[in-house]
Scaffold this motif. Structure first.
Motif, PDB file in Angstrom:
ATOM      1  N   SER A   1       0.732  -1.161   0.137  1.00  0.00           N
ATOM      2  CA  SER A   1       0.111   0.019  -0.014  1.00  0.00           C
ATOM      3  C   SER A   1       1.037   1.270   0.077  1.00  0.00           C
ATOM      4  CB  SER A   1      -0.958  -0.079   1.174  1.00  0.00           C
ATOM      5  OG  SER A   1      -1.681  -1.014   1.407  1.00  0.00           O
ATOM      6  N   CYS A   2       0.408   2.326  -0.766  1.00  0.00           N
ATOM      7  CA  CYS A   2       1.154   3.482  -0.615  1.00  0.00           C
ATOM      8  C   CYS A   2       0.923   4.136   0.644  1.00  0.00           C
ATOM      9  CB  CYS A   2       0.629   4.424  -1.779  1.00  0.00           C
ATOM     10  SG  CYS A   2       1.212   5.855  -2.124  1.00  0.00           S
TER      11      CYS A   2
ATOM     12  N   SER B   1       4.155  13.019  -1.156  1.00  0.00           N
ATOM     13  CA  SER B   1       5.205  13.406  -2.011  1.00  0.00           C
ATOM     14  C   SER B   1       4.902  13.092  -3.465  1.00  0.00           C
ATOM     15  CB  SER B   1       6.478  12.337  -1.791  1.00  0.00           C
ATOM     16  OG  SER B   1       6.626  12.318  -0.482  1.00  0.00           O
ATOM     17  N   ILE B   2       4.223  12.163  -3.754  1.00  0.00           N
ATOM     18  CA  ILE B   2       3.934  12.003  -5.160  1.00  0.00           C
ATOM     19  C   ILE B   2       2.857  13.041  -5.451  1.00  0.00           C
ATOM     20  CG2 ILE B   2       2.410  10.281  -6.514  1.00  0.00           C
ATOM     21  CD1 ILE B   2       3.548   8.154  -5.190  1.00  0.00           C
TER      22      ILE B   2
ATOM     23  N   LEU C   1       2.354   3.030  -8.965  1.00  0.00           N
ATOM     24  CA  LEU C   1       2.586   1.435  -9.361  1.00  0.00           C
ATOM     25  C   LEU C   1       3.716   1.368 -10.319  1.00  0.00           C
ATOM     26  CD1 LEU C   1      -1.127   0.821 -10.621  1.00  0.00           C
ATOM     27  CD2 LEU C   1       0.069  -0.355  -8.465  1.00  0.00           C
ATOM     28  N   TYR C   2       4.030   2.259 -11.075  1.00  0.00           N
ATOM     29  CA  TYR C   2       5.261   2.492 -11.860  1.00  0.00           C
ATOM     30  C   TYR C   2       6.668   2.260 -11.187  1.00  0.00           C
ATOM     31  CZ  TYR C   2       8.748   3.045 -15.558  1.00  0.00           C
ATOM     32  OH  TYR C   2       9.939   2.974 -16.497  1.00  0.00           O
ATOM     33  N   THR C   3       6.736   2.972 -10.143  1.00  0.00           N
ATOM     34  CA  THR C   3       8.014   2.946  -9.517  1.00  0.00           C
ATOM     35  C   THR C   3       8.120   1.799  -8.517  1.00  0.00           C
ATOM     36  OG1 THR C   3       7.132   4.505  -7.790  1.00  0.00           O
ATOM     37  CG2 THR C   3       8.362   5.418  -9.362  1.00  0.00           C
TER      38      THR C   3
ATOM     39  N   TRP D   1      -1.899  -5.657  -7.055  1.00  0.00           N
ATOM     40  CA  TRP D   1      -1.251  -4.732  -7.279  1.00  0.00           C
ATOM     41  C   TRP D   1      -2.397  -3.542  -7.799  1.00  0.00           C
ATOM     42  CZ3 TRP D   1       2.706  -2.337  -5.975  1.00  0.00           C
ATOM     43  CH2 TRP D   1       3.962  -3.078  -5.488  1.00  0.00           C
ATOM     44  N   ALA D   2      -3.356  -3.980  -8.607  1.00  0.00           N
ATOM     45  CA  ALA D   2      -4.206  -3.025  -9.120  1.00  0.00           C
ATOM     46  C   ALA D   2      -5.109  -2.610  -8.151  1.00  0.00           C
ATOM     47  CB  ALA D   2      -5.254  -3.624 -10.349  1.00  0.00           C
ATOM     48  N   PHE D   3      -5.441  -3.494  -7.012  1.00  0.00           N
ATOM     49  CA  PHE D   3      -6.269  -3.095  -5.945  1.00  0.00           C
ATOM     50  C   PHE D   3      -5.395  -1.907  -5.126  1.00  0.00           C
ATOM     51  CE2 PHE D   3      -7.441  -3.982  -1.316  1.00  0.00           C
ATOM     52  CZ  PHE D   3      -8.871  -3.520  -1.394  1.00  0.00           C
ATOM     53  N   GLU D   4      -4.077  -2.148  -4.877  1.00  0.00           N
ATOM     54  CA  GLU D   4      -3.368  -1.078  -4.225  1.00  0.00           C
ATOM     55  C   GLU D   4      -3.541   0.269  -4.972  1.00  0.00           C
ATOM     56  OE1 GLU D   4      -2.427  -1.349  -1.255  1.00  0.00           O
ATOM     57  OE2 GLU D   4      -2.697  -3.453  -1.169  1.00  0.00           O
ATOM     58  N   GLY D   5      -3.551   0.365  -6.324  1.00  0.00           N
ATOM     59  CA  GLY D   5      -4.016   1.487  -7.235  1.00  0.00           C
ATOM     60  C   GLY D   5      -5.028   2.058  -7.085  1.00  0.00           C
ATOM     61  N   GLU D   6      -6.229   1.229  -6.837  1.00  0.00           N
ATOM     62  CA  GLU D   6      -7.600   1.611  -6.706  1.00  0.00           C
ATOM     63  C   GLU D   6      -7.634   2.151  -5.391  1.00  0.00           C
ATOM     64  OE1 GLU D   6     -10.033   2.008  -9.012  1.00  0.00           O
ATOM     65  OE2 GLU D   6     -11.601   0.470  -8.336  1.00  0.00           O
ATOM     66  N   LYS D   7      -6.848   1.784  -4.215  1.00  0.00           N
ATOM     67  CA  LYS D   7      -6.994   2.526  -3.105  1.00  0.00           C
ATOM     68  C   LYS D   7      -6.532   3.991  -3.203  1.00  0.00           C
ATOM     69  CE  LYS D   7      -5.743  -1.271  -0.008  1.00  0.00           C
ATOM     70  NZ  LYS D   7      -4.794  -1.659   0.983  1.00  0.00           N
ATOM     71  N   ILE D   8      -5.656   4.245  -4.060  1.00  0.00           N
ATOM     72  CA  ILE D   8      -5.273   5.707  -4.397  1.00  0.00           C
ATOM     73  C   ILE D   8      -6.386   6.617  -4.831  1.00  0.00           C
ATOM     74  CG2 ILE D   8      -3.484   7.230  -5.371  1.00  0.00           C
ATOM     75  CD1 ILE D   8      -1.514   5.017  -5.006  1.00  0.00           C
ATOM     76  N   ILE D   9      -7.280   5.756  -5.857  1.00  0.00           N
ATOM     77  CA  ILE D   9      -8.266   6.629  -6.467  1.00  0.00           C
ATOM     78  C   ILE D   9      -9.692   6.878  -5.498  1.00  0.00           C
ATOM     79  CG2 ILE D   9      -9.543   6.915  -8.572  1.00  0.00           C
ATOM     80  CD1 ILE D   9      -7.320   5.567  -9.932  1.00  0.00           C
ATOM     81  N   HIS D  10      -9.938   5.418  -5.055  1.00  0.00           N
ATOM     82  CA  HIS D  10     -11.202   5.367  -4.370  1.00  0.00           C
ATOM     83  C   HIS D  10     -11.085   5.657  -2.785  1.00  0.00           C
ATOM     84  CE1 HIS D  10     -13.705   2.561  -7.073  1.00  0.00           C
ATOM     85  NE2 HIS D  10     -13.185   3.649  -7.678  1.00  0.00           N
ATOM     86  N   GLY D  11      -9.920   5.512  -2.292  1.00  0.00           N
ATOM     87  CA  GLY D  11      -9.982   5.393  -0.731  1.00  0.00           C
ATOM     88  C   GLY D  11     -10.197   4.130  -0.205  1.00  0.00           C
TER      89      GLY D  11
END
Ligand SMILES: Nc1ncnc2c1ncn2[C@@H]1O[C@H](COP(=O)(O)OP(=O)(O)O)[C@@H](O)[C@H]1O
Ligand SMILES: C[C@@](O)(CCOP(=O)(O)O)CC(=O)O
Ligand SMILES: [Mg+2]
Length: 378
Positions: free
Chosen positions: A87-88, A95-96, A122-124, A188-198
């Motif tokens: 998770s981020c 920072s991002i 996700l990229y980094t 991984w995609a779920f971790e990305g969705e967390k950034i967008i959806h909370g």
């Protein structure tokens, strides 16, 4: 080297929002995709010290020097690894966000910020600090309930993971990932969705990754085999909204009225389970009877979504218009505007209802339901 990936959007047939609180939901992939192309430059190329993101369908380009990205995003090689989705943290996200702000997004495109932050995360994490040009192109309307956020996370992760697969069969067209990579991709995609959806339930990234039609409850996936034709009209109200805010609004209502909202979520759970059973049923019940039951379930689900506070006057207008044509509709995705689903029972002629909806400024389309999930191409 070039890798391409694509991931579909989705419709939620029953259970949105309640699924975030542990209820069952039913979703299906649709044949509208987000495409990601990943190009790594040669040592001798220009731009071999930059990370470039091109959003083709909105004609925007962002570019960061890798030195700047490295400086802003803390990277701990002992805990960061492509094979362990992480998770981020709030601190890293801040920072991002600064890296995104430095790109001076046009004011009317500020809503892209969370998507771009997700891209950088996700990229980094998966590729590290290597130069690349990433081109993204989406057929999905943004922020409309058709899962553009999940399709972005899934397609991007698929391309990033595929870039390090050693067995690349070139020129053989789109191919699916194996089960192990698919599970990794979905996490991984779920971790990305967390950034967008909370606080996402994970249904959107799961159906985008696996495709077909699924029943989903607290991370448990059941792939559904439909035994009846299922046609839906999708109407985009064109009213923009934000999933994160709507999900948070429902959670706040659940805090204020826990008993009531639990009953609402339980009712939605029963609706989704019954819907999944009807779709899969091989018994003697006629298609017409099944369609009548689905109609009733959709009507009840919409009523419950309204009681959660996520309907909208534009959605109500679509519902009223379709009722005039004896058709039943419900919102799909987070609501608050966005898209509405209308069941098209066998033999329905859509021309008149589409004409009426479009004359009110809505956009109608049909999409094929239950197709491919994430795919890659070398
Ligand atoms: N192709 C894309 N490029 C950049 N960001 C994207 C892309 N697709 C989706 N997003 C991000 O996802 C957000 C929309 O997600 P969301 O509110 O969950 O609605 P939906 O998933 O229904 O489209 C956008 O505001 C944007 O930040
Ligand atoms: C409201 C919700 O159930 C679906 C959101 O879908 P979308 O982002 O509106 O396409 C949230 C979730 O399940 O994460
Ligand atoms: Mg979304």
């Amino acid at each position: 080297m070039e890798v391409k990936a694509r991931a579909p959007g989705k419709i939620i047939l029953a259970g949105e929002h309640a699924v975030v609180h542990g209820s069952t939901a039913v979703a299906a992939a649709i044949d509208l995709y987000t495409y990601v192309t990943l190009r790594f430059p040669l040592q001798s190329d220009d731009n071999n010290d930059r990370l470039i993101l091109q959003l083709k369908d909105i004609s925007l380009e962002f570019s960061w020097s890798l030195a700047r990205v490295k400086e802003a995003i803390p990277y701990d090689s002992s805990t960061s690894c492509r094979s362990t989705p992480a998770s981020c943290t709030d601190e890293t996200l801040k920072s991002i966000a600064v890296l995104v702000e430095e790109q001076n997004l046009p004011k009317d495109k500020i809503w892209l910020s969370s998507g771009i932050s997700t891209f950088l995360w996700l990229y980094t994490r998966i590729i590290g600090f290597n130069p690349a040009t990433v081109v993204i192109n989406s057929e999905l309307p943004y922020g409309s309930g058709l899962g553009s956020s999940a399709a972005l996370c899934v397609a991007l992760t698929a391309a990033l993971l595929a870039s390090s697969i050693s067995d690349k069969t070139r020129g053989s067209g789109w191919s699916s990932l194996d089960e192990t990579n698919l599970e990794l991709l979905n996490n991984w995609a779920f971790e990305g969705e967390k950034i967008i959806h909370g606080k996402p339930s994970g249904i959107d990234n799961t159906v985008s990754a696996y495709g077909n039609m699924i029943k989903f409850c607290s991370g448990e996936i059941t792939r559904l085999q439909s035994n009846m034709p299922l046609r839906m009209l999708i109407t985009n109200t064109r009213v923009g909204r934000n999933t994160k805010a709507l999900v948070s609004g429902v959670s706040q209502r659940a805090v204020r009225h826990p008993d009531v909202m639990n009953s609402v979520f339980n009712a939605v759970d029963s609706i989704s389970k019954e819907l999944a059973a009807i779709i899969q049923s091989k018994d003697e019940t006629s298609i017409t009877e099944k369609e009548e039951s689905i109609k009733e379930l959709m009507e009840m689900n919409q009523g419950l979504l309204q009681s959660m506070g996520v309907s909208h006057s534009s959605i109500e207008t679509v519902i009223k218009t379709t009722v005039k044509h004896k058709l039943v509709s419900k919102l799909t995705g987070a609501g608050g505007g966005g898209c509405v689903l209308t069941l098209l029972p066998t033999g329905t002629v859509v021309d008149k209802v589409v004409e009426e909806l479009e004359s009110s400024g809505f956009q109608c389309f049909t999409a094929s339901i239950g197709g491919n999930g994430a795919q890659v191409c070398f």
